[in-house]
Design a protein around this motif. Structure first.
Motif: not given
Length: 233
Positions: A16-20
């Motif tokens: 999981p990652t914070v999108p731009t």
């Protein structure tokens, strides 16, 4: 219609990652019920629109099981748990109420802050920010996304539990409604969530970040607080 947004965040995936911001803004263009078109016998979606049924799938599962149980003459009562949705069916052998525990959002799995006593058949669904999340750069991001912002909901709530009795207008869809309304009310926040429940005639338990508990009127005498750190509004 938040399927693209869900896949962007990938909160339930391995990475999981914070999108731009640009990615989120692009995804938001393809989110909303205006992208779904319903005719008499057909349903179509605009190109680019992607569904995510995570907010209703478990509740629908409860409805399917309930329909099956109604055809089993030798089954007088049952409890079925499908993730965050629970079906209590029929009655217990001793005639006492069903007891459905409410998870402590701040505690470990299996620790409870309250219990709801119910008679007869009902579906109970909970949406909470404690179930699935990841931490990036010291900030915690949970899985309940707000389709108006593209980010995890910041409604001030930790969890919402919805009780949908097996009666009246919504009888056949009690699971679907309890599941969907728990997520909707979580995103809306306590005040607007209570208003939404009133429209449907449902009951609920709202827990906020300050450990304040709000309970709808008709379920208040059936809810018992178990944790001294929480207070009932």
């Amino acid at each position: 219609t938040i399927g693209k947004l869900t896949r962007l965040w990938n909160i339930e995936g391995e990475n999981p990652t914070v999108p731009t911001l640009a990615e989120i803004d692009q995804a938001l263009l393809e989110i909303g019920n205006t992208h779904i078109h319903m005719q008499e016998k057909t349903i179509s979606m605009d190109a680019g629109c992607t569904l995510d049924l995570g907010a209703v799938g478990k509740g629908i599962g409860c409805d399917v099981v309930r329909e099956y149980l109604t055809k089993q003459e030798d089954v007088s009562g049952a409890v079925v748990a499908i993730g965050g949705s629970i079906l209590v069916y029929g009655s217990k052998p001793d005639g006492t109420d069903w007891s459905v525990a409410v998870q402590d959002p701040e505690g470990e799995e299996g620790s409870y802050m309250g219990v709801i006593n119910l008679s007869g058949t009902a579906c109970v669904s909970t949406a909470g920010d404690y179930e699935k999340y990841f931490i990036q750069d010291g900030k915690r991001y949970h899985h309940i996304l707000d389709p108006s912002t593209g980010y995890p909901s910041e409604s001030g709530l930790s969890s919402v539990t919805i009780i949908c009795p097996d009666e009246g207008e919504w009888k056949q869809d009690a699971g679907l409604l309890s599941d969907g309304l728990s997520t909707a009310c979580f995103v809306l926040g306590a005040e607007k969530g209570m208003e939404l429940l009133e429209e449907y005639g449902m009951e609920g338990v709202f827990i906020d970040k300050k450990k304040q508990v709000s309970v709808t009127e008709c379920i208040a005498d059936r809810f018992t607080l178990l944790h001294s750190e929480y207070t009932i509004n």
